[in-house]
Design a protein around this motif. Structure first.
Motif, PDB file in Angstrom:
ATOM      1  N   ASP A  97      -7.162 -27.462  15.760  1.00 53.81           N
ATOM      2  CA  ASP A  97      -7.609 -26.208  16.383  1.00 53.81           C
ATOM      3  C   ASP A  97      -7.416 -26.256  17.899  1.00 53.81           C
ATOM      4  OD1 ASP A  97      -8.439 -25.240  13.914  1.00 53.81           O
ATOM      5  OD2 ASP A  97     -10.531 -25.834  14.207  1.00 53.81           O
ATOM      6  N   LEU A 123      -3.391 -22.827   8.439  1.00 48.88           N
ATOM      7  CA  LEU A 123      -3.718 -21.974   9.591  1.00 48.88           C
ATOM      8  C   LEU A 123      -2.587 -21.017   9.945  1.00 48.88           C
ATOM      9  CD1 LEU A 123      -5.359 -24.506  12.101  1.00 48.88           C
ATOM     10  CD2 LEU A 123      -6.532 -22.763  10.738  1.00 48.88           C
ATOM     11  N   ARG A 147     -15.760 -23.171  10.828  1.00 43.08           N
ATOM     12  CA  ARG A 147     -14.807 -23.018   9.729  1.00 43.08           C
ATOM     13  C   ARG A 147     -15.385 -23.642   8.462  1.00 43.08           C
ATOM     14  NH1 ARG A 147      -9.851 -21.315  11.341  1.00 43.08           N
ATOM     15  NH2 ARG A 147      -9.442 -21.397  13.566  1.00 43.08           N
TER      16      ARG A 147
END
Length: 359
Positions: free
Chosen positions: A243, A288, A359
């Motif tokens: 991330d 993602l 998440r």
């Protein structure tokens, strides 16, 4: 693990004291070179030449590093790095390479494209930082760039602390696009400090912002299960590190399972990650769809505990590297799914703080 020092200087000495002998290398030859396929930003599979340059050891003493094995204790003389590139390019096959001389010794500038290849990429990896003047003499930049004419992308490695004006100078010498690979390693700040990389998340974010502002692509290395993390926390922080890398503008994240073998991490009682952990981190990153996420498959069998399912699992990771789409997991039952144990907070790339259980 209790004898691992608290101060950086003491850690340097502790790490050095546990090293085995380094390999004997030639300053006129790269330590290794190879050709492989990689998915490009365009979605095409392109041939990539990788040259592992021989040069002075990195000034940092990272806990997990074993790249120093193929380094020198002194800087290479001017001209050595271009000679190493010539040596490797003259021996690589199966890649559209810039041809420098023909059989008559006449210098040329054309490419010999393989039919299925439109684009050529080269990685110059050097067990340290390309923009460290003690590793790569800056006066060699023009000669290096000249040898890379015809490659559409040039990828080099650098510690975030050394990203600056020299990157712009080298970029301007190239005919193709420059990409800089930086080791984030982990976004877990306590572990990052213990890795002795002498870098913070703010250091990394500043370097990433510099690259982004000057149209230089960013590739990020993330360690899967660095020392000081167990399996469940390792998955959590691998995800948060992915991330963080994408938030900082990375176009590529390369997941590297932490390997034993450098002397120091064995002294800590380090247990390498299981293959299932790498698979879980890779699944997350590919899912993602924020950029390309590659699972490093070098020596992958070391992380497998089941010879029966390993070939299929390796093939799955390779297919995901190439396609950047999720594929069904291999059912075997040889190891349990990795559970994530979310803990702590993560500093965002712009200096804020994000909750890690989002998440």
């Amino acid at each position: 693990m209790s004898d691992y020092p608290d101060s950086s200087r003491e850690r340097d000495e502790w790490i050095l004291a546990r090293r085995p002998a380094r390999n004997v290398v030639d300053p006129q030859k790269p330590s290794a070179f190879l050709v492989e396929d990689e998915r490009a930003e365009s979605g095409e599979i392109v041939r990539v030449a990788t040259i592992f340059l021989t040069n002075r050891e990195c000034p940092w003493r990272c806990l997990m590093c074993d790249l120093w094995r193929n380094t020198l204790t002194e800087s290479v003389p001017p001209g050595a790095i271009p000679a190493q590139i010539d040596y490797a390019l003259g021996r690589l096959r199966g890649l559209p390479l810039p041809r420098r001389v023909d059989q008559r010794g006449v210098e040329t500038r054309h490419l010999t494209h393989a039919p299925q290849v439109r684009q050529a990429t080269i990685k110059l990896y050097n067990a340290g930082s390309f923009f460290d003047p003690r590793a790569i003499p800056p006066e060699d930049f023009p000669a290096i760039a000249e040898r890379l004419r015809g490659f559409e992308r040039v990828i080099v490695e650098c510690h975030p602390s050394l990203v600056g004006e020299s990157a712009l100078r080298f970029r301007d010498l190239l005919s193709g696009k420059l990409e800089v690979a930086m080791g984030l390693e982990t976004a877990e700040t306590t572990v990052l400090e213990k890795l002795n990389k002498k870098m913070t998340l703010a250091t990394f974010a500043k370097a990433a912002a510099f690259l982004r502002a000057h149209a230089i692509a960013l590739r990020v290395f993330v360690l899967v299960k660095p020392p000081f993390l167990d399996e469940s926390n390792a998955l959590h922080w691998a995800r948060r590190s992915i991330d963080f890398a994408f938030t900082c503008g990375a176009s590529v994240v390369s997941l590297i399972p932490t390997r034993a073998g450098n002397g120091a991490i064995e002294a800590l009682g380090f247990v390498p990650p299981k293959l299932a952990l790498l698979e879980a981190a890779h699944d997350y990153g590919v899912g993602l769809q924020r950029g390309r996420v590659f699972a490093d498959d070098w020596d992958l069998e070391k992380f497998s505990e089941c010879a029966k399912c390993f070939p299929a699992r390796r093939e799955r990771l390779q297919q995901m590297n190439a396609g950047q789409t999720l594929r069904e997991r291999i059912a075997c039952g040889c190891d349990a799914p990795v559970a994530e144990s979310p803990r702590g907070t993560l500093t965002t790339c712009d200096g804020g703080v994000a909750a890690t259980d989002a998440r």
